[in-house]
Motif scaffolding. Structure first.
Motif, PDB file in Angstrom:
ATOM      1  N   LYS A   1      17.786  39.697  39.205  1.00 50.40           N
ATOM      2  CA  LYS A   1      17.589  38.287  39.558  1.00 50.40           C
ATOM      3  C   LYS A   1      18.916  37.527  39.492  1.00 50.40           C
ATOM      4  O   LYS A   1      19.210  36.686  40.355  1.00 50.40           O
TER       5      LYS A   1
ATOM      6  N   GLN B   1      20.963  38.314  42.468  1.00 48.17           N
ATOM      7  CA  GLN B   1      20.454  37.613  43.640  1.00 48.17           C
ATOM      8  C   GLN B   1      20.930  36.164  43.653  1.00 48.17           C
ATOM      9  O   GLN B   1      21.311  35.624  44.693  1.00 48.17           O
TER      10      GLN B   1
ATOM     11  N   GLN C   1      18.002  46.175  49.095  1.00 47.04           N
ATOM     12  CA  GLN C   1      16.990  45.129  48.945  1.00 47.04           C
ATOM     13  C   GLN C   1      15.914  45.269  50.012  1.00 47.04           C
ATOM     14  O   GLN C   1      14.720  45.084  49.740  1.00 47.04           O
ATOM     15  N   GLN C   2      16.307  45.621  51.229  1.00 44.87           N
ATOM     16  CA  GLN C   2      15.322  45.817  52.293  1.00 44.87           C
ATOM     17  C   GLN C   2      14.426  47.015  52.001  1.00 44.87           C
ATOM     18  O   GLN C   2      13.239  47.006  52.330  1.00 44.87           O
ATOM     19  N   LYS C   3      14.992  48.027  51.367  1.00 44.57           N
ATOM     20  CA  LYS C   3      14.163  49.171  50.996  1.00 44.57           C
ATOM     21  C   LYS C   3      13.155  48.774  49.924  1.00 44.57           C
ATOM     22  O   LYS C   3      11.984  49.184  49.966  1.00 44.57           O
ATOM     23  N   GLU C   4      13.608  47.980  48.933  1.00 38.29           N
ATOM     24  CA  GLU C   4      12.699  47.534  47.891  1.00 38.29           C
ATOM     25  C   GLU C   4      11.560  46.691  48.466  1.00 38.29           C
ATOM     26  O   GLU C   4      10.439  46.709  47.949  1.00 38.29           O
ATOM     27  N   GLU C   5      11.836  45.986  49.534  1.00 41.98           N
ATOM     28  CA  GLU C   5      10.819  45.142  50.169  1.00 41.98           C
ATOM     29  C   GLU C   5      10.077  45.872  51.279  1.00 41.98           C
ATOM     30  O   GLU C   5       9.306  45.262  52.020  1.00 41.98           O
ATOM     31  N   ASN C   6      10.337  47.212  51.411  1.00 44.09           N
ATOM     32  CA  ASN C   6       9.669  48.049  52.418  1.00 44.09           C
ATOM     33  C   ASN C   6       9.884  47.538  53.837  1.00 44.09           C
ATOM     34  O   ASN C   6       8.978  47.553  54.677  1.00 44.09           O
ATOM     35  N   ILE C   7      11.089  47.096  54.100  1.00 44.91           N
ATOM     36  CA  ILE C   7      11.417  46.620  55.445  1.00 44.91           C
ATOM     37  C   ILE C   7      12.004  47.752  56.279  1.00 44.91           C
ATOM     38  O   ILE C   7      11.517  48.034  57.386  1.00 44.91           O
TER      39      ILE C   7
END
Length: 690
Positions: free
Chosen positions: A32, A35, A300-306
């Motif tokens: 966090k 970020q 971050q995109q992987k963590e958000e399944n993007i």
């Protein structure tokens, strides 16, 4: 007892669970915070500060570097507590200003007087540096940011509902076993100062038993000069790096490593690093060097399944086996032709097995003259040495390592020493007996020759043992003609020194063989052994030339084939020359017959590689002794007859030589001199002619 154990187990489970929860919570807080740092770095000022004036983090930063400012603040707070904050407005102003001036890292200092019952601000003394966004000296001015009669909502001020004895959530935990008078805030970004700050706050309670104004002192420390380094902590890390962010990079640790130093970004930035493929890995994208900012976004995109970009693009691929560095999947190791190598190995091991069978065959027929006159013990030693040299092909068969290199050195050099020394000792005995000019017989038994041979083998054993223990042979990587790498045993001064010694040993053996080149022996063994020694020398010299000059960068298969050729040309040829005629005579049933061709040239039964006048270590052979006595009697009879004729001729000069006889000058016979029967053979020929 069982209840106690169960309670202990439950406590352990609770402790482990809480520990894991704390670790997970700490990781979430760090992410966090990263970020927030990323948002501060990329967003415009208006968007960033539209909602809140402060962006606090939730990570703990070491404050040891600011201990000097903290100690001064603690001292000032103690002074104000003793004197009181209600009646010393001038003192409050002086203290705030001096705290700001005394420390260059302090951005602002303030002393507040607050109504203890209502929490409203009564008065303030606030000094800060103006133009903090500029470089160079800062102007110090008194601030008018706070007005009396309002509540205070700043990161450095405690919550209204907490007392000085309770910890507010906006403050960090203090170090263990250390007591501070005040509290440090978590790092936060100040929109007004446009900097990252930390504040140290010290509450000043009213005097005991009195109500009214309570004091509050705080310092704002500029931490914008600190660096967010997300790579692993190393010895080279600088002191101004925030240690809590070490190891938070998003590189694939197994395939790439984090390198800090993307200086184009601000110090407080997420992704201020590069991911570089480790040795043995490569990437077809970006040359194997990835920008940390892009890696962070992909993660971050992987963590958000993007998307799966983090796995597909930013993960390096493993090089082919044996490649330290690579740019694609091209091979780096030379290919081993295992069927070809296995064929050569099987043939070499078969030769070693046949050598042992030949040794058994020789001992089974050792009483035959063809083996007996050639010293069976030395023939057995020769076969053992040849079998050891054959086993070198097994040592160099696999991909070489330390153990195979040790086996290679021992089998090659020890096998050569055993074989060559056994052959040379027999030839040297012939050389000694052949050069004797007197009538006295030289007696050199097998036991005496073994006493000479043992020190030579002992020297070789000591050398190889010292070599193995002190400087163990290892394998190194070398390149072939195509740039492919394979293992080869290291060659150093131990190899060169031993090679020089073996060359000198070969030179001495060649000299001994040259000295006995005209010597006659039963079954022509001396000459065959000389040929074997010459062959060993020539083959080794040729193989050295092949390795150094013709095929200096040959691959592993060619080197293995050259080793096979060297072994066959030297070892197999030696066995063929030394043992081939003997085995052939035994198979034809002539193994117990004398070599009539040699005997016709005047070679006695005792003249062989066993020496002249050899004292046998076994029971005497009556047949052989009778043959030798007959030869001696014939020699004596020829000498007596010759002397009679000579004396008769001297005393009767009126007698003329018989035409065609021995004393005839026209038809004088040609006498063939033999080194072993020089006198007796000549006299016998003269006597027969007369």
């Amino acid at each position: 007892m069982g209840k106690v154990i169960c309670c202990k187990i439950i406590l352990i489970v609770i402790f482990v669970t809480s520990t894991e929860g704390n670790v997970q919570g700490r990781k979430e807080n760090i992410e966090k915070s990263l970020q927030i740092i990323h948002e501060v770095a990329i967003k415009s000022f208006n968007i960033l500060c539209a909602g809140k004036d402060y962006k606090p983090l939730s990570v703990t930063i070491s404050t040891v570097r600011f201990d000097s400012a903290r100690q001064k603040a603690d001292l000032a707070a103690t002074l104000l507590q003793d004197l009181g904050v209600a009646h010393h407005n001038g003192l409050q102003d002086a203290i705030a200003k001096n705290l700001l001036v005394s420390e260059s890292s302090v951005l602002s200092a303030r002393v507040l007087a607050i109504n203890a019952s209502s929490g409203y601000l009564a008065n303030t003394a606030w000094w800060q540096r103006q133009g903090v966004e500029l470089e160079g000296p800062k102007k110090i001015e008194k601030s008018i940011s706070l007005e009396p009669g309002r509540r205070i909502h700043y990161p450095w001020y405690e919550d209204p509902d907490t007392s000085p004895s309770l910890r507010s959530p906006k403050f960090m935990e203090g170090p263990l076993n250390v007591t501070y008078k005040g509290w440090w805030t978590f790092p936060y970004y100040s929109c007004s100062a446009r900097r990252w700050l930390m504040s140290y706050s010290v509450p000043i309670p009213p005097p005991p038993g009195r109500r009214g104004l309570k004091g509050f002192l705080s310092l704002d420390i500029d931490i914008s000069h600190l660096e967010v380094n997300q790579c692993e902590k190393t010895i080279q890390n600088r002191q101004n790096e925030i240690s809590v962010f070490h190891g938070t990079h998003k590189c694939h640790n197994t395939t790439s490593r984090c390198i800090y130093g993307a200086h184009i970004l601000p110090k407080w930035s997420r992704g201020r690093y590069q991911c570089v493929c480790r040795d043995g890995y490569y990437s077809p994208h970006h040359g194997g060097i990835f920008n940390g900012t892009l890696v962070e976004v992909a993660w971050q995109q992987k963590e958000e399944n993007i998307t799966d970009t983090w796995d597909l693009i930013f993960e390096c691929k493993k090089c082919e086996p044996g490649c330290h560095t690579c740019i694609d999947q091209s091979p780096c190791l030379a290919t081993y032709n295992w069927p070809f190598r296995i064929t050569l190995l099987v043939f070499s091991v078969s030769c070693a097995f046949c050598t042992m069978i030949l040794n058994i065959f020789m001992f089974k027929h050792k009483r035959l003259k063809v083996f007996k006159v050639a010293s069976p013990i030395f023939l057995s030693i020769t076969l053992f040495g040849c079998a050891t040299m054959y086993l070198e092909m097994a040592a160099i068969f696999p991909v070489l390592d330390t153990y195979s290199c040790i086996a290679t050195k021992w089998s090659r050099h020890l096998g050569f020493c055993i074989t060559y020394t056994a052959l040379l000792m027999k030839t040297w005995r012939v050389s000694l007996t052949y050069r004797v000019k007197s009538a006295h017989k030289v007696k050199l038994t097998d036991k005496q020759l073994l006493q000479w041979m043992v020190p030579i083998l002992l020297v070789m054993l000591i050398y190889l043992g010292t070599w193995t223990v002190s400087d163990t042979p290892t394998a190194e990587d070398i390149l072939d003609n195509e740039g492919l790498r394979f293992k080869q045993c290291v060659y150093n001064w131990w190899d060169h020194s031993l090679a020089i010694g073996e060359v000198l040993f070969l030179a001495w053996g060649i000299r001994v063989c040259y000295n006995v080149r005209n010597a006659e022996s039963l079954y022509n063994e001396a000459r065959l052994i000389s040929y074997a020694i010459y062959n060993i020398a020539i083959v080794n010299i040729m193989m050295i030339a092949f390795h150094l000059f013709i095929f200096p960068r040959a691959g592993p298969n060619i080197k293995y084939f050259l080793g096979f050729i060297r072994t066959q040309l030297s070892t197999s040829t030696t066995i063929t020359l030394v043992f081939g005629p003997k085995v052939f005579r035994v198979l034809r049933g002539q193994g117990d017959q004398w070599d009539n061709k040699a005997r016709s040239r005047g070679v006695s039964a005792s003249f062989s590689l066993n020496g002249i006048g050899l004292v046998p270590e076994e029971a005497p052979d009556l047949y052989q002794e009778n043959e030798e006595l007959k030869e001696e009697i014939q020699k004596l009879a020829a000498q007596i007859e010759f002397m009679k004729i000579v004396h008769m001729e001297v005393n009767n000069r009126h007698l003329k030589p018989k035409t065609g006889g021995y004393f005839s000058s026209v038809n004088a016979p040609t006498v063939i001199h033999n080194p072993s029967a020089k006198t007796g053979g000549c006299l016998l020929a003269k006597a027969e002619d007369l």
